[in-house]
Motif scaffolding. Structure first.
Motif, PDB file in Angstrom:
ATOM      1  N   SER A 233     -10.670   2.282 -26.946  1.00  0.00           N
ATOM      2  CA  SER A 233     -11.593   2.379 -25.823  1.00  0.00           C
ATOM      3  C   SER A 233     -11.400   1.221 -24.867  1.00  0.00           C
ATOM      4  N   ALA A 234     -11.772   1.431 -23.602  1.00  0.00           N
ATOM      5  CA  ALA A 234     -11.637   0.392 -22.583  1.00  0.00           C
ATOM      6  C   ALA A 234     -12.642  -0.722 -22.823  1.00  0.00           C
ATOM      7  N   PRO A 235     -12.316  -1.965 -22.456  1.00  0.00           N
ATOM      8  CA  PRO A 235     -13.218  -3.085 -22.677  1.00  0.00           C
ATOM      9  C   PRO A 235     -14.454  -3.000 -21.800  1.00  0.00           C
ATOM     10  N   VAL A 236     -15.568  -3.486 -22.316  1.00  0.00           N
ATOM     11  CA  VAL A 236     -16.811  -3.515 -21.558  1.00  0.00           C
ATOM     12  C   VAL A 236     -16.678  -4.542 -20.437  1.00  0.00           C
ATOM     13  N   GLY A 237     -17.206  -4.208 -19.269  1.00  0.00           N
ATOM     14  CA  GLY A 237     -17.234  -5.164 -18.178  1.00  0.00           C
ATOM     15  C   GLY A 237     -16.060  -5.087 -17.243  1.00  0.00           C
ATOM     16  N   SER A 238     -15.151  -4.155 -17.444  1.00  0.00           N
ATOM     17  CA  SER A 238     -14.039  -4.001 -16.513  1.00  0.00           C
ATOM     18  C   SER A 238     -14.566  -3.434 -15.201  1.00  0.00           C
ATOM     19  N   SER A 239     -13.863  -3.738 -14.101  1.00  0.00           N
ATOM     20  CA  SER A 239     -14.328  -3.291 -12.790  1.00  0.00           C
ATOM     21  C   SER A 239     -13.196  -2.638 -12.031  1.00  0.00           C
ATOM     22  N   THR A 240     -13.542  -1.715 -11.169  1.00  0.00           N
ATOM     23  CA  THR A 240     -12.547  -1.056 -10.344  1.00  0.00           C
ATOM     24  C   THR A 240     -12.710  -1.484  -8.902  1.00  0.00           C
ATOM     25  N   SER A 241     -11.612  -1.356  -8.135  1.00  0.00           N
ATOM     26  CA  SER A 241     -11.684  -1.668  -6.718  1.00  0.00           C
ATOM     27  C   SER A 241     -10.735  -0.778  -5.952  1.00  0.00           C
ATOM     28  N   ALA A 242     -11.107  -0.421  -4.755  1.00  0.00           N
ATOM     29  CA  ALA A 242     -10.237   0.360  -3.885  1.00  0.00           C
ATOM     30  C   ALA A 242     -10.472  -0.096  -2.458  1.00  0.00           C
ATOM     31  N   SER A 243      -9.413  -0.220  -1.706  1.00  0.00           N
ATOM     32  CA  SER A 243      -9.525  -0.683  -0.329  1.00  0.00           C
ATOM     33  C   SER A 243      -8.611   0.147   0.547  1.00  0.00           C
ATOM     34  N   GLY A 244      -9.203   0.864   1.510  1.00  0.00           N
ATOM     35  CA  GLY A 244      -8.403   1.710   2.386  1.00  0.00           C
ATOM     36  C   GLY A 244      -7.702   2.783   1.587  1.00  0.00           C
ATOM     37  N   THR A 245      -6.371   2.856   1.752  1.00  0.00           N
ATOM     38  CA  THR A 245      -5.587   3.851   1.026  1.00  0.00           C
ATOM     39  C   THR A 245      -5.057   3.306  -0.298  1.00  0.00           C
ATOM     40  N   ALA A 246      -5.430   2.089  -0.650  1.00  0.00           N
ATOM     41  CA  ALA A 246      -4.983   1.509  -1.910  1.00  0.00           C
ATOM     42  C   ALA A 246      -5.551   2.314  -3.077  1.00  0.00           C
ATOM     43  N   PRO A 247      -4.847   2.345  -4.207  1.00  0.00           N
ATOM     44  CA  PRO A 247      -5.351   3.095  -5.361  1.00  0.00           C
ATOM     45  C   PRO A 247      -6.545   2.412  -5.998  1.00  0.00           C
TER      46      PRO A 247
ATOM     47  N   VAL B  18      -3.788   1.527 -12.952  1.00  0.00           N
ATOM     48  CA  VAL B  18      -3.890   2.227 -11.672  1.00  0.00           C
ATOM     49  C   VAL B  18      -4.269   3.695 -11.879  1.00  0.00           C
ATOM     50  N   ARG B  19      -5.174   4.188 -11.058  1.00  0.00           N
ATOM     51  CA  ARG B  19      -5.552   5.603 -11.095  1.00  0.00           C
ATOM     52  C   ARG B  19      -4.553   6.445 -10.292  1.00  0.00           C
ATOM     53  N   ALA B  20      -4.123   7.568 -10.861  1.00  0.00           N
ATOM     54  CA  ALA B  20      -3.272   8.509 -10.138  1.00  0.00           C
ATOM     55  C   ALA B  20      -4.030   9.090  -8.940  1.00  0.00           C
ATOM     56  N   PRO B  21      -3.321   9.575  -7.920  1.00  0.00           N
ATOM     57  CA  PRO B  21      -3.982   9.930  -6.657  1.00  0.00           C
ATOM     58  C   PRO B  21      -4.641  11.302  -6.601  1.00  0.00           C
ATOM     59  N   VAL B  22      -4.299  12.218  -7.515  1.00  0.00           N
ATOM     60  CA  VAL B  22      -4.748  13.604  -7.382  1.00  0.00           C
ATOM     61  C   VAL B  22      -5.750  13.950  -8.486  1.00  0.00           C
ATOM     62  N   ALA B  23      -6.970  14.322  -8.111  1.00  0.00           N
ATOM     63  CA  ALA B  23      -7.966  14.729  -9.092  1.00  0.00           C
ATOM     64  C   ALA B  23      -7.559  16.049  -9.730  1.00  0.00           C
ATOM     65  N   GLN B  24      -7.627  16.105 -11.069  1.00  0.00           N
ATOM     66  CA  GLN B  24      -7.298  17.337 -11.778  1.00  0.00           C
ATOM     67  C   GLN B  24      -7.995  17.350 -13.130  1.00  0.00           C
TER      68      GLN B  24
ATOM     69  N   ILE C 121       2.573   3.891  -5.007  1.00  0.00           N
ATOM     70  CA  ILE C 121       2.365   2.815  -5.982  1.00  0.00           C
ATOM     71  C   ILE C 121       3.282   1.644  -5.682  1.00  0.00           C
ATOM     72  N   ILE C 122       4.516   1.918  -5.298  1.00  0.00           N
ATOM     73  CA  ILE C 122       5.426   0.838  -4.920  1.00  0.00           C
ATOM     74  C   ILE C 122       4.847   0.043  -3.756  1.00  0.00           C
ATOM     75  N   ASP C 123       4.311   0.740  -2.758  1.00  0.00           N
ATOM     76  CA  ASP C 123       3.733   0.056  -1.604  1.00  0.00           C
ATOM     77  C   ASP C 123       2.574  -0.841  -2.029  1.00  0.00           C
ATOM     78  N   TRP C 124       1.755  -0.350  -2.943  1.00  0.00           N
ATOM     79  CA  TRP C 124       0.637  -1.162  -3.423  1.00  0.00           C
ATOM     80  C   TRP C 124       1.136  -2.389  -4.178  1.00  0.00           C
ATOM     81  N   VAL C 125       2.119  -2.203  -5.062  1.00  0.00           N
ATOM     82  CA  VAL C 125       2.686  -3.351  -5.786  1.00  0.00           C
ATOM     83  C   VAL C 125       3.285  -4.352  -4.810  1.00  0.00           C
ATOM     84  N   ASP C 126       3.964  -3.859  -3.781  1.00  0.00           N
ATOM     85  CA  ASP C 126       4.530  -4.755  -2.758  1.00  0.00           C
ATOM     86  C   ASP C 126       3.455  -5.637  -2.122  1.00  0.00           C
ATOM     87  N   SER C 127       2.251  -5.093  -1.995  1.00  0.00           N
ATOM     88  CA  SER C 127       1.177  -5.825  -1.310  1.00  0.00           C
ATOM     89  C   SER C 127       0.599  -6.953  -2.155  1.00  0.00           C
TER      90      SER C 127
END
Length: 233
Positions: free
Chosen positions: A5-19, A65-71, A98-104
C-alpha cells in the motif's frame, strides 16, 4: 499492481499540462538527489507503486507519475496493443509528454532512473529509446517493449552503441503479457541494453519482495551516488 500500500501522507501536484505526480519527499529535500521516476501499469494510478518505497535506496527522490488517459478504475498511457485504437503515434505522444516533464525538473537532480510496471515498462523503455543518453538505468517489472514500426522517435541504433543498464523481472507464468511480446522484448533488450534478467516463480503479474531486493541491489550498483547499504526491515 503491487501487494504494497502507498505510504500515508503522500501528496499529489499538477501544474498546467504537467502530469499528476506523488513525491517521496518535500521539494526542499530533492535538490541534488538521484531521481527515480515510477510509471504504473494499465488502469492503475500514481499511488500504485508508492508502496515499494521502503525497498528502494534512501538516496533517491521518487516521483510516481499518473498516466494521462482515464480508463476503468484508473488511468492508462495508451490503448492496449491488441486494441483497434492502438497506434505507435499514441505511444510516442504519451511518452513525449513524460519526457517533457522530466526535462523540466531533471537539472535539479544528479541523475534520472526509470522504473515501470507492466505497460509502465513499455513507457520506460520507450523513454530510453527516445533519449538514449538521459538515464542512469531502467527497471522493467512484468512488462514489455513496443515494436518501433520504423518510427524515428525510437533511436535504437544509438542506444545499441551505448547500452544502458536494464533490469527486467518477470514470472514465466505471467498470464497478462503474451508470449509473442515476451519474445520480442527479450530479443530487443538483449540487443540494445546491458540486461539483467531475473525470473520469479509464483509471482504471476505482480511484484514481490524478492524481486524488490534485486531491484535495490541493481540500483545500488548502477546509479552513481547510491550507497550499497543493506535493507533494514
Amino acid at each position: 499492481m503491487t501487494n504494497f500500500s502507498a505510504p500515508v501522507g503522500s501528496s499529489t501536484s499538477a501544474s498546467g499540462t504537467a502530469p499528476v505526480v506523488v513525491w517521496s519527499n518535500t521539494e526542499e529535500k530533492r535538490s541534488g538527489t538521484p531521481l527515480l521516476v515510477l510509471l504504473h501499469g494499465h488502469m492503475a494510478n500514481e499511488e500504485d507503486l508508492m508502496g515499494i518505497l521502503d525497498f528502494l535506496p534512501d538516496e533517491f527522490t521518487v516521483a510516481s507519475v499518473r498516466a494521462p488517459v482515464a480508463q476503468g478504475p484508473g488511468f492508462t498511457w495508451f490503448p492496449l496493443m491488441q486494441d483497434a485504437a492502438y497506434s505507435i503515434d499514441k505511444v510516442t505522444s504519451a511518452v513525449q509528454e513524460i519526457i517533457d516533464w522530466v526535462d523540466s525538473i531533471k537539472d535539479g537532480h544528479s541523475s534520472v532512473t526509470l522504473l515501470g510496471f507492466s505497460m509502465g515498462m513499455a513507457v520506460a523503455s520507450s523513454m530510453l529509446r527516445a533519449r538514449p543518453n538521459d538515464y542512469a538505468a531502467v527497471v522493467g517489472l512484468s512488462g514489455f517493449v513496443v515494436p518501433a514500426e520504423g518510427n524515428e522517435f525510437f533511436r535504437d541504433e544509438e542506444l545499441e552503441k551505448n547500452r544502458v543498464p536494464f533490469f527486467w523481472g518477470r514470472d514465466q507464468e505471467d498470464p497478462v503479457i503474451s508470449a509473442d511480446r515476451i519474445e520480442f522484448t527479450h530479443a530487443w533488450l538483449n540487443r540494445h541494453t546491458k540486461l539483467t534478467k531475473v525470473l520469479y516463480a509464483g509471482m504471476y503479474h505482480s511484484i514481490n519482495a524478492q524481486e524488490l531486493g534485486h531491484v535495490r541491489e541493481f540500483l545500488q550498483i548502477c546509479v552513481p551516488g547510491v550507497s550499497r547499504t543493506p535493507l533494514s526491515r
